[in-house]
Motif scaffolding. Structure first.
Motif, PDB file in Angstrom:
ATOM      1  N   ARG A   1      -7.777  26.019  42.478  1.00  0.00           N
ATOM      2  CA  ARG A   1      -7.856  24.954  41.461  1.00  0.00           C
ATOM      3  C   ARG A   1      -8.277  25.519  40.107  1.00  0.00           C
ATOM      4  NH1 ARG A   1      -9.911  19.135  43.088  1.00  0.00           N
ATOM      5  NH2 ARG A   1      -7.784  19.196  43.894  1.00  0.00           N
TER       6      ARG A   1
ATOM      7  N   GLU B   1      -8.829  18.539  35.687  1.00  0.00           N
ATOM      8  CA  GLU B   1      -9.132  18.830  37.088  1.00  0.00           C
ATOM      9  C   GLU B   1     -10.649  18.830  37.333  1.00  0.00           C
ATOM     10  OE1 GLU B   1      -6.591  20.223  39.823  1.00  0.00           O
ATOM     11  OE2 GLU B   1      -5.909  18.530  38.649  1.00  0.00           O
TER      12      GLU B   1
ATOM     13  N   LEU C   1      -3.818  24.877  44.504  1.00  0.00           N
ATOM     14  CA  LEU C   1      -4.696  24.082  45.365  1.00  0.00           C
ATOM     15  C   LEU C   1      -4.240  24.121  46.811  1.00  0.00           C
ATOM     16  CD1 LEU C   1      -6.871  21.942  45.958  1.00  0.00           C
ATOM     17  CD2 LEU C   1      -5.212  20.202  45.248  1.00  0.00           C
TER      18      LEU C   1
ATOM     19  N   ARG D   1       0.347  21.901  41.777  1.00  0.00           N
ATOM     20  CA  ARG D   1      -0.565  21.808  42.919  1.00  0.00           C
ATOM     21  C   ARG D   1      -0.461  23.036  43.820  1.00  0.00           C
ATOM     22  NH1 ARG D   1      -4.428  18.127  41.846  1.00  0.00           N
ATOM     23  NH2 ARG D   1      -3.569  16.082  41.343  1.00  0.00           N
TER      24      ARG D   1
ATOM     25  N   ASP E   1      -5.273  26.919  38.600  1.00  0.00           N
ATOM     26  CA  ASP E   1      -4.428  25.877  38.023  1.00  0.00           C
ATOM     27  C   ASP E   1      -4.956  25.433  36.654  1.00  0.00           C
ATOM     28  OD1 ASP E   1      -2.859  25.907  40.296  1.00  0.00           O
ATOM     29  OD2 ASP E   1      -3.908  24.247  41.254  1.00  0.00           O
TER      30      ASP E   1
END
Length: 508
Positions: free
Chosen positions: A64, A193, A389, A386, A67
């Motif tokens: 994450r 996020e 993740l 995504r 990202d």
């Protein structure tokens, strides 16, 4: 693929190669670590388990963060942590210190791995190349799995297992340089996020308490009040985890993913394929060293039917993914792994290396058809933003269950081998205290504790004890693979229930 994409893939493979070396290479060091720190297998298994647990629990956060701030940046940060932890492993004065350093290594690897997968899944030139690229990245890590044992075998022959961690330092430096030079900085990132630290913390403590309970169960007594309380607290934390997930803004398990039956099946398929392989990676080298009397380097070569198949098969499974789809690969892969694990149980003792060779080969073949396709199916089932993740989530389940499998199998193995040793000593008319039997069981005969026990015996008794220990280890290993066989067999049922069409509609 164009030249730029090929260079990116090479960079990702180099990084994966360094991670692969660390995982299997460290496993080969277990007997040498037992000797160095006068420990048994229930303690030294943490060299694998703590690394796998922290690797797993960091991956979702690492994916994450990649990202959010860039996969390249997180890879470099993770490699820096991994490099520092490798230095700490090299200078470890005791087993507890080494276990702590391995936990830090897991954190570094957990930042690197999901970003490596996400970069490969999103930065290739064409979508149809994605499965091939994922297969090449997995080939990098599994090729490292092949060379890791050879490197550890060579350094043990030189007389110091710590030198293995210098190889980690070298490959971490190489990976950092290639990432900085060949991978471009990302300019667009996922915004808004949030990282679910509460969920990660609760799940980590739940698993850690479970693993610790399985470790100390034989010493504390499986019905002792402290152990039952430990398992009770672990169960409470597992029970609280989904309830906490409902309250956090960005949970580890996104609702839009967890409401899809096929995606849940895919996560299960990422779990159960590691049971037999993890147990095999821990016990096959020990079988070759403790029962067959092979050196560490000879054991590394003996492990090649498993590790080489994993490396070569990763490339092959990547090319087969688009042609056959994940379901067929997963069904046949799980059948092969289950048959391989079962063969360890049913093969008669006394065959030497041939007792484990068919099992290693089948498990290696089956793992090539399950590890890559299950991870690729999960990553390809979501939107590109995504990918980090889900790459972390799928491998989190992979490694957490692998650590739990090793802990369960080791608990079964230790109890079974101790009972076998006790029975054989009684049959041979050798009287030995429970403390001395525990000192011999689960470790090597060259630890300080084992040497002190053997010194109490005459030469004839010592030979009988050595034979009893080898036989007890073989019995215990077989029971460990009974657990692994049952665990992996669940994957056959899950793979048969997978609906590929629905799977690829996740977040569609």
């Amino acid at each position: 693929m164009d030249r730029t994409s090929i260079l990116k893939v090479i960079t990702l493979m180099v990084t994966a190669f360094g991670i692969g070396i660390d995982f299997t290479g460290a496993l080969m060091l277990v007997p040498a670590i037992e000797n160095s720190f006068d420990a048994d297998i229930t303690s030294t298994q943490w060299v694998l388990n703590i690394y796998a647990l922290f690797f797993a629990m960091t991956m979702v956060a690492g994916g994450r963060l990649g990202d959010m701030y860039g996969h390249r940046k997180m890879m470099i940060i993770g490699l820096s942590i991994f490099l520092f932890a490798s230095v700490l492993c090299f200078v470890s004065p005791g087993l507890d210190y080494l276990i702590g350093a391995r936990a830090l290594q897991g954190i570094g690897a957990g930042c690197v791995w999901p970003c490596t997968l996400a970069f490969g899944a999103t930065k290739v030139s064409k979508p149809e190349h994605r499965a091939l690229v994922m297969g090449l990245i997995l080939a990098g890590v599994t090729t490292g799995n092949v060379f890791g044992p050879m490197i550890s075998g060579a350094v043990v022959n030189f007389g110091d297992w710590r030198m293995f961690f210098l190889a980690n330092v070298i490959f971490a430096c190489i990976s950092m340089v290639t990432a900085i030079i060949l991978m471009e900085k990302e300019t667009q990132h996922k915004k808004g996020e949030h990282i679910d630290f509460a969920g990660m913390g609760i799940l980590s403590f739940a698993v850690l308490l479970l693993l610790y309970g399985l470790d100390v169960g034989a010493d504390w007594g499986w019905t002792s009040v402290p152990l039952l309380l430990l398992f009770f607290v672990s169960a409470i934390l597992f029970f609280l985890f989904p309830r906490v997930e409902k309250r956090v803004k960005e949970p580890l398990l996104l609702p839009q993913l967890m409401q899809n039956r096929e995606f849940l099946i895919t996560l299960g398929l990422n779990m159960f394929n590691v049971s037999a392989v993890f147990v095999g990676l821990l016990y096959f080298p020990q079988y070759m060293q403790k029962v067959l009397g092979w050196s560490v380097f000879q054991s590394a070569l003996g492990l090649a039917p498993l590790t080489v198949l994993l490396a070569v098969g990763s490339i092959i499974s990547g090319t087969l993914y688009n042609d056959f789809g994940p379901k067929r690969l997963l069904v046949w892969g799980y059948i092969c792994v289950t048959a391989g694990a079962a063969s360890i149980v049913v093969m008669p003792a006394g065959l030497g290396y041939l007792q484990i060779l068919p099992g290693m080969t089948l498990m290696g073949l089956g793992a090539t058809l399950t590890v890559g396709p299950s991870g690729t199916a999960a990553v390809c089932a979501v939107k590109p933003e995504r990918a980090g993740l889900v790459g972390g989530l799928s491998f989190m389940t992979h490694l957490v269950y692998g650590a739990i499998s090793v802990a369960c199998a080791t608990a079964v193995m230790y109890v079974t081998s101790l009972a076998s040793l006790r029975n054989q000593l009684s049959a041979d008319g050798i009287s030995m205290s429970d403390a001395d039997q525990r000192a011999l069981n689960g470790g090597t005969l060259t630890t300080d504790s084992a040497t002190a026990v053997l010194a109490k015996l005459n030469s004839a008794e010592a030979e009988k004890v050595k034979s009893a220990i080898a036989s007890a280890f073989d019995t215990g290993m077989n029971m460990a693979f009974v657990f692994a066989t049952l665990s992996v067999a669940v994957g056959i049922l899950l793979a048969a229930k997978l609906d590929e069409k629905k799977l690829h509609k996740v977040e569609g």
